[in-house]
Design a protein around this motif. Structure first.
Motif, PDB file in Angstrom:
ATOM      1  N   VAL A 113      32.039 -10.353  30.246  1.00 48.06           N
ATOM      2  CA  VAL A 113      32.901 -10.358  29.064  1.00 48.06           C
ATOM      3  C   VAL A 113      32.248 -11.214  27.982  1.00 48.06           C
ATOM      4  CG1 VAL A 113      35.165 -10.974  28.135  1.00 48.06           C
ATOM      5  CG2 VAL A 113      34.979 -10.032  30.456  1.00 48.06           C
ATOM      6  N   SER A 114      32.056 -10.634  26.792  1.00 47.88           N
ATOM      7  CA  SER A 114      31.359 -11.347  25.720  1.00 47.88           C
ATOM      8  C   SER A 114      32.302 -11.945  24.676  1.00 47.88           C
ATOM      9  CB  SER A 114      30.360 -10.417  25.025  1.00 47.88           C
ATOM     10  OG  SER A 114      31.012  -9.296  24.477  1.00 47.88           O
ATOM     11  N   GLU A 115      33.468 -11.337  24.506  1.00 50.51           N
ATOM     12  CA  GLU A 115      34.403 -11.897  23.529  1.00 50.51           C
ATOM     13  C   GLU A 115      35.817 -11.376  23.778  1.00 50.51           C
ATOM     14  OE1 GLU A 115      34.126 -10.472  19.440  1.00 50.51           O
ATOM     15  OE2 GLU A 115      32.783  -8.865  20.110  1.00 50.51           O
ATOM     16  N   ALA A 116      36.778 -12.141  23.267  1.00 48.94           N
ATOM     17  CA  ALA A 116      38.188 -11.729  23.315  1.00 48.94           C
ATOM     18  C   ALA A 116      38.562 -11.182  21.947  1.00 48.94           C
ATOM     19  CB  ALA A 116      39.078 -12.911  23.684  1.00 48.94           C
ATOM     20  N   LEU A 164      42.534  -5.880  32.555  1.00 43.52           N
ATOM     21  CA  LEU A 164      41.683  -7.032  32.863  1.00 43.52           C
ATOM     22  C   LEU A 164      41.985  -7.630  34.230  1.00 43.52           C
ATOM     23  CD1 LEU A 164      41.440  -9.111  29.561  1.00 43.52           C
ATOM     24  CD2 LEU A 164      39.521  -8.410  30.984  1.00 43.52           C
ATOM     25  N   ASP A 165      43.227  -7.521  34.645  1.00 44.68           N
ATOM     26  CA  ASP A 165      43.666  -8.139  35.896  1.00 44.68           C
ATOM     27  C   ASP A 165      44.740  -7.260  36.519  1.00 44.68           C
ATOM     28  OD1 ASP A 165      43.934 -10.108  37.913  1.00 44.68           O
ATOM     29  OD2 ASP A 165      43.475 -11.660  36.437  1.00 44.68           O
ATOM     30  N   LEU A 166      45.289  -7.727  37.635  1.00 42.48           N
ATOM     31  CA  LEU A 166      46.338  -6.957  38.303  1.00 42.48           C
ATOM     32  C   LEU A 166      47.608  -6.923  37.463  1.00 42.48           C
ATOM     33  CD1 LEU A 166      45.827  -8.125  41.997  1.00 42.48           C
ATOM     34  CD2 LEU A 166      45.337  -5.869  41.044  1.00 42.48           C
ATOM     35  N   GLN A 167      47.838  -7.996  36.700  1.00 46.73           N
ATOM     36  CA  GLN A 167      48.979  -8.034  35.803  1.00 46.73           C
ATOM     37  C   GLN A 167      48.483  -8.048  34.356  1.00 46.73           C
ATOM     38  OE1 GLN A 167      48.933 -10.535  38.433  1.00 46.73           O
ATOM     39  NE2 GLN A 167      49.998  -9.011  39.664  1.00 46.73           N
ATOM     40  N   PHE A 168      49.353  -7.682  33.439  1.00 49.68           N
ATOM     41  CA  PHE A 168      49.019  -7.702  32.015  1.00 49.68           C
ATOM     42  C   PHE A 168      48.641  -9.119  31.606  1.00 49.68           C
ATOM     43  CE2 PHE A 168      50.017  -8.186  27.544  1.00 49.68           C
ATOM     44  CZ  PHE A 168      49.469  -7.044  26.988  1.00 49.68           C
ATOM     45  N   VAL A 169      47.551  -9.249  30.856  1.00 47.22           N
ATOM     46  CA  VAL A 169      47.088 -10.560  30.398  1.00 47.22           C
ATOM     47  C   VAL A 169      47.597 -10.792  28.976  1.00 47.22           C
ATOM     48  CG1 VAL A 169      45.083 -12.006  29.898  1.00 47.22           C
ATOM     49  CG2 VAL A 169      45.026 -10.418  31.838  1.00 47.22           C
ATOM     50  N   GLU A 170      48.339 -11.880  28.804  1.00 44.96           N
ATOM     51  CA  GLU A 170      48.891 -12.196  27.486  1.00 44.96           C
ATOM     52  C   GLU A 170      47.760 -12.571  26.521  1.00 44.96           C
ATOM     53  OE1 GLU A 170      51.920 -11.686  26.685  1.00 44.96           O
ATOM     54  OE2 GLU A 170      52.714 -11.318  28.697  1.00 44.96           O
ATOM     55  N   GLU A 171      48.010 -12.332  25.225  1.00 41.16           N
ATOM     56  CA  GLU A 171      46.956 -12.525  24.224  1.00 41.16           C
ATOM     57  C   GLU A 171      46.395 -13.946  24.216  1.00 41.16           C
ATOM     58  OE1 GLU A 171      46.087 -11.319  19.562  1.00 41.16           O
ATOM     59  OE2 GLU A 171      47.899 -10.649  20.603  1.00 41.16           O
ATOM     60  N   TYR A 217      38.878 -15.251  29.772  1.00 41.85           N
ATOM     61  CA  TYR A 217      38.041 -14.265  30.451  1.00 41.85           C
ATOM     62  C   TYR A 217      36.625 -14.187  29.868  1.00 41.85           C
ATOM     63  CZ  TYR A 217      42.102 -12.649  33.032  1.00 41.85           C
ATOM     64  OH  TYR A 217      43.171 -12.587  33.885  1.00 41.85           O
ATOM     65  N   VAL A 218      36.416 -14.810  28.713  1.00 41.09           N
ATOM     66  CA  VAL A 218      35.092 -14.769  28.076  1.00 41.09           C
ATOM     67  C   VAL A 218      34.076 -15.475  28.967  1.00 41.09           C
ATOM     68  CG1 VAL A 218      33.727 -15.481  26.078  1.00 41.09           C
ATOM     69  CG2 VAL A 218      36.070 -14.642  25.767  1.00 41.09           C
ATOM     70  N   GLY A 219      32.959 -14.802  29.241  1.00 43.00           N
ATOM     71  CA  GLY A 219      31.919 -15.360  30.104  1.00 43.00           C
ATOM     72  C   GLY A 219      32.060 -14.957  31.557  1.00 43.00           C
ATOM     73  N   LYS A 220      33.202 -14.367  31.915  1.00 40.75           N
ATOM     74  CA  LYS A 220      33.420 -13.961  33.301  1.00 40.75           C
ATOM     75  C   LYS A 220      32.695 -12.650  33.607  1.00 40.75           C
ATOM     76  CE  LYS A 220      37.871 -16.014  34.620  1.00 40.75           C
ATOM     77  NZ  LYS A 220      39.222 -15.707  35.142  1.00 40.75           N
ATOM     78  N   SER A 221      32.184 -12.548  34.828  1.00 36.34           N
ATOM     79  CA  SER A 221      31.595 -11.292  35.294  1.00 36.34           C
ATOM     80  C   SER A 221      32.677 -10.494  36.012  1.00 36.34           C
ATOM     81  CB  SER A 221      30.418 -11.565  36.237  1.00 36.34           C
ATOM     82  OG  SER A 221      29.352 -12.160  35.530  1.00 36.34           O
ATOM     83  N   LEU A 222      32.790  -9.225  35.685  1.00 33.90           N
ATOM     84  CA  LEU A 222      33.818  -8.369  36.259  1.00 33.90           C
ATOM     85  C   LEU A 222      33.199  -7.090  36.813  1.00 33.90           C
ATOM     86  CD1 LEU A 222      36.485  -8.505  33.392  1.00 33.90           C
ATOM     87  CD2 LEU A 222      36.434  -9.920  35.448  1.00 33.90           C
ATOM     88  N   LYS A 223      33.819  -6.566  37.853  1.00 34.34           N
ATOM     89  CA  LYS A 223      33.447  -5.238  38.338  1.00 34.34           C
ATOM     90  C   LYS A 223      34.413  -4.250  37.700  1.00 34.34           C
ATOM     91  CE  LYS A 223      31.231  -6.272  42.752  1.00 34.34           C
ATOM     92  NZ  LYS A 223      29.916  -5.753  42.322  1.00 34.34           N
TER      93      LYS A 223
END
Length: 302
Positions: free
Chosen positions: A117-120, A141-148, A154-160
Motif C-alpha cells: 500500500v503506497s497511500e491512503a 482492505l480487511d474483513l470489516q469495513f475500514v473507517e476513513e 494501512y500505508v506501507g503494509k504488504s497485502l495479498k
C-alpha cells in the motif's frame, strides 16, 4: 578458431537498420543513469533516451534507487528523434500495454498477488501492480469495513490481493485483500472447530435472530445456530419472543457438520449440566461438560 563472418552478425546488423516508428515497443539495456534521463543501448545505430518523468507513475519511484546500469527495459517510441539524434522513449506507455497484459493474465488465473500500500485516499487505499495504479476500497482492505480515519494505518503494509476489476480502456484497476483474509480466517475457524466436541456446554452471545433460529457468537470467530425448535420446550413463532440480540445464553453443542456448529438451549432444560473447573475438562457421552470457548481453545493451543 574460425574467423567471424558477416553472417555471425546478421541479427545485429538487421536490428541496427530496422525501421523504427512511433508506438513501437523496443527493448534496451541501461548504459547510463542521470538525474534527468536514462540512456539505453538499443542495438541500433542510435541510442534510446527515457526522461525520468516517463519512467513510472509510482510516486515513490526513485531513478537512482530503482534503475541500474545493466537493467533490461522495454519502452515505447515517442519520437524517432529527440533533437539530438536519439530515439525518445517512454517506459510508462510501454507499461500501459505490457502491464495490462500481465494483469489480465493474473486476473484470469484468479491468483493472489503481493502488493504494498503506497497511500491512503478517499474511500480506500492505493497500491501499484505491474506499475499500474490500483485502488483497494475500504470495504476490501480487511474483513470489516475500514473507517476513513483508519486508512493511513494501512500505508506501507504488504497485502495479498486478488484482482476484482481490470479495465484497460478505462484505466481502472480494483484490488481486494478481503478474499485472502477470509480464507485464512475460515481455515483458523475450521481448525478451532475441530477442537470442539459434541456435548460441550458453553456460553455465548446472541448475534442475530432469524425466522428459523438464533445465531450465537461463542467467541474467537465461532458462531453456531440454535434452531427455533431447540430454543425452548414451548413452541414459539419467532426467536424474538424469548431472546434478544446481545443476550448471554448457555448452549450445548449438539452436532458439527461441514465446519458448522448446531447448538441447543432446550437440551439444557431437559438435562442438568455438570459444571467443571478450568483445570479439568472431561467429555462424557452421557453427561455434560461446561466451559468457556476461550478456555477450550487456550488448552488447544490457540
Amino acid at each position: 578458431m574460425p574467423e567471424e563472418t558477416m553472417n555471425d552478425f546478421k541479427d545485429e546488423i538487421d536490428r541496427s537498420f530496422r525501421k523504427v516508428k512511433e508506438g513501437d515497443i523496443l527493448e534496451g539495456t541501461v548504459i547510463d543513469v542521470s538525474d534527468t534521463e536514462i540512456t539505453l543501448d538499443l542495438k541500433y545505430y542510435t541510442q534510446g533516451i527515457i526522461r525520468v518523468e516517463d519512467m513510472s507513475d509510482d510516486p515513490k519511484f526513485s531513478v537512482h534507487r530503482d534503475v541500474h546500469v545493466g537493467d533490461e527495459v522495454s519502452a515505447t517510441v515517442i519520437s524517432t528523434d529527440d533533437g539530438n539524434g536519439n530515439i525518445l522513449l517512454s517506459k510508462k506507455e510501454a507499461n500501459q500495454v505490457l502491464s495490462w497484459d500481465k494483469i489480465n493474465e493474473l486476473k484470469e488465473a484468479d491468483s493472489y498477488i503481493d502488493v504494498k500500500v503506497s497511500e491512503a485516499v478517499k474511500a480506500g487505499c492505493v497500491a501499484f501492480l505491474e506499475g499500474i495504479r490500483g485502488f483497494i476500497p475500504a470495504s476490501k482492505l480487511d474483513l470489516q469495513f475500514v473507517e476513513e480515519e483508519d486508512l493511513p494505518n494501512y500505508v506501507g503494509k504488504s497485502l495479498k490481493v486478488k484482482i476484482i476489476t481490470a479495465d484497460k480502456e478505462a484505466n481502472k484497476l480494483v484490488l481486494s485483500a478481503r478474499e485472502y483474509l477470509k480464507e485464512q480466517a475460515d481455515a483458523r475457524r475450521a481448525e478451532m472447530i475441530s477442537n470442539v466436541e459434541v456435548g460441550l456446554v458453553t456460553e455465548g452471545v446472541v448475534e442475530s435472530l432469524q425466522n428459523y433460529g438464533a445465531f450465537v457468537n461463542l467467541g474467537n470467530g465461532m458462531t453456531g445456530l440454535v434452531h427455533i425448535s431447540q430454543i425452548c420446550n414451548q413452541r414459539i413463532a419467532h426467536p424474538s419472543s424469548v431472546l434478544k440480540v446481545g443476550q448471554k445464553v448457555k448452549v450445548k453443542v449438539t452436532a458439527i457438520k461441514d465446519g458448522k456448529l448446531s447448538l441447543s438451549m432446550k437440551a439444557l432444560e431437559e438435562i442438568a449440566a455438570t459444571e467443571i473447573t478450568e483445570e479439568k475438562i472431561e467429555y462424557e457421552s452421557d453427561g455434560e461438560a461446561t466451559t468457556s470457548m476461550a478456555d477450550l481453545l487456550r488448552k488447544a493451543g490457540f
